[in-house]
Write a protein that holds these residues in place. Structure first.
Motif, short mmCIF file in Angstrom:
data_model
loop_
_atom_site.label_atom_id
_atom_site.label_comp_id
_atom_site.label_asym_id
_atom_site.label_seq_id
_atom_site.Cartn_x
_atom_site.Cartn_y
_atom_site.Cartn_z
N ASP A 92 0.76 8.77 8.93
CA ASP A 92 -0.01 9.16 8.73
C ASP A 92 0.54 9.79 6.74
O ASP A 92 1.65 9.92 6.97
N ALA A 93 -0.50 9.13 5.93
CA ALA A 93 0.01 9.31 4.65
C ALA A 93 0.71 10.97 5.07
O ALA A 93 1.47 11.02 3.60
N LYS A 94 0.41 11.96 4.85
CA LYS A 94 0.30 13.35 4.57
C LYS A 94 2.15 13.58 5.39
O LYS A 94 3.04 14.29 4.80
N THR B 89 4.31 10.86 3.28
CA THR B 89 5.09 12.60 2.50
C THR B 89 5.88 13.39 2.20
O THR B 89 6.53 14.30 1.08
N MET C 44 3.90 3.07 8.03
CA MET C 44 2.81 2.92 7.68
C MET C 44 1.23 2.87 8.78
O MET C 44 0.74 3.54 8.91
N GLU D 73 0.67 4.19 -3.37
CA GLU D 73 -0.49 5.19 -2.78
C GLU D 73 -0.02 5.96 -2.30
O GLU D 73 -0.85 7.03 -2.70
N ILE D 74 1.11 6.16 -1.31
CA ILE D 74 1.44 6.84 -0.52
C ILE D 74 2.59 7.76 -1.72
O ILE D 74 2.79 8.68 -1.66
N LYS E 121 0.65 -1.16 -0.05
CA LYS E 121 -0.02 -0.17 -0.06
C LYS E 121 1.05 1.32 -0.26
O LYS E 121 0.11 2.85 -0.03
N LEU E 122 2.03 1.11 0.45
CA LEU E 122 2.46 2.38 0.28
C LEU E 122 2.60 3.41 -0.79
O LEU E 122 3.03 4.08 -1.86
#
Lengths: 276, 276
Positions: free
Chosen positions: B199-201, B204, B195, A274-275, A271-272
């Motif tokens: 969080d994704a933010k 990133t 993960m 997706e990031i 799923k990484l």
């Protein structure tokens, strides 16, 4: 604009090039305790001049600190006669201890920044033109910096092509433990475990892109990372504990031949995508 | 020369391109259980034709098996009427179980090979021209392959720019556990631990080159890696144990603030510079 850079390694040296290319009429003075680094930085054109002392650098309009994080704290405490309009920008990989230990009288001068870039190489000869371009710089507790200093820092980072992200210093250190510091510890551990078990010939023969990528940052500067691990010790220990839990999980599934679960666990990791 | 490729993903697809570019007057027939992969491989020009069945492919002069390692074993066992001059080359990442389970009557047809290349991507659309160029291919127990098959395999691999390295199959699996399989497990563990906590933010914002590189192979195919971990289970468990010991060492030094020892341990890891 007179800009001083203390620390002429990969980060400071690359910054020198980026500033010279993107800021009109700036004069860049460098300083480094290592005389060889000073000579190399001058020779490679990373800075315009070498300043004879920290005192002279401290008269610049902007001072970048691109040195190990313990040295950042010591240097901030040693500064004398900093002009109220001077902007001091530290580029350390940890932030909470640095902002907490900055003397009150220069706290408004300081902008605490962590550029999310680097390579495993170090020293002025490792400096590269595009190190900062299109990368993120995390600015911590920016509201504690003076309005002038905020404006200068944002302008300079954006001028060299960086995207500014804002974060509280403690939150930064927690996130950085997972996303940067623990992975470095992991890479050092991987390199050591493989080198203790495998000879150079087998490593050279069998190292594909995966191992090369995962062990790359194991070549990073021990001096720099000793400081980071010390300053972010408690967050790092928690992140290492969580990593260890995942590794134990993997080990148990392989041990117990729980292949379906293992497949699911790897699918989770996918799923990484997706990031990143 | 008629060449068959069973499995038209990253490895098989890239091989098709490399062979077409480097072998004069060869005809490449592809086969894949996935009809979409067949259509894509044809559309992208990775192969000249799609064979309607394994039976047809098995009439080729050379057959490459670029499928997951459990499927390699099943396919080898299912082959019928293989011509004594046929060369079957499997590209699996494990070798001991494959060579041990190859039916005796086609053992001389088989060349057991492990090309040390790949990316985290999969499927025919991931195929790239230069995947094999300047990379190592490990050939295992080559003396058990027929003289004709040895000659064909060496010629083809060298023609696509690979460097041939020779190894006993069990030794290969032990080395691969440390230098390839365990690092993949580690990358899956890293991706999952980050993960689950971040969080994704934040990921990133804070992901620099280090985390990106270390988590890249966590995007690899679970189906392929489930098979590899199953076939190389005992070696993988030993490699994971050694990695775990290094990680525990690191954790203890940070916990006990043994900074000088930690610095020495990182300096040891730096020695990888001398190898890679």
């Amino acid at each position: 604009m007179r800009i001083g850079i203390i620390g002429l390694g990969l980060m400071g040296g690359s910054l020198g090039i980026a500033l010279k290319q993107n800021i009109d009429s700036c004069h860049i003075a460098g300083f480094d305790h290592n005389a060889l680094h000073c000579a190399q930085a001058l020779e490679l054109g990373l800075v315009d001049t070498i300043a004879p002392s920290i005192e002279e650098i401290s008269q610049c309009d902007v001072i970048f600190l691109s040195i190990p994080v313990d040295a950042i704290i010591a240097t901030l405490q040693g500064f004398k006669n900093i002009h109220p309009h001077c902007t001091i920008i530290d580029l350390g990989s940890t932030k909470a201890k640095i902002v907490a230990s900055t003397p009150a009288k220069i706290r408004q001068n300081l902008v605490a920044a962590h550029p999310m870039t680097g390579t495993e190489k170090f020293g002025p000869t490792a400096a590269v033109e595009a190190l900062y371009k299109d990368k993120v710089v995390v600015l911590c507790d920016l509201e504690k910096s003076g309005a002038h200093q905020q404006e200068v820092a944002l302008r300079l980072f954006r001028a060299i092509g960086m995207r500014c992200v804002f974060m509280e210093a403690h939150a930064h250190d927690r996130h950085a433990a997972y996303i940067s510091h623990m992975p470095h510890a992991l890479s050092f551990a991987l390199a050591n475990s493989v080198m203790r078990q495998e000879d150079a010939k087998s490593i050279t023969a069998l190292a594909g892109g995966g191992f090369r990528d995962m062990s790359r940052i194991a070549k990073s500067s021990p001096r720099m990372w000793e400081d980071i691990f010390r300053q972010n010790r408690s967050n790092l220990l928690i992140a290492l504990k969580h990593l260890d839990e995942e590794l134990q999980k993997c080990q148990k599934m392989v041990e117990n031949e729980e292949w379906e679960e293992l497949n699911g666990w790897m699918t989770d990791a996918n799923k990484l995508h997706e990031i990143l």
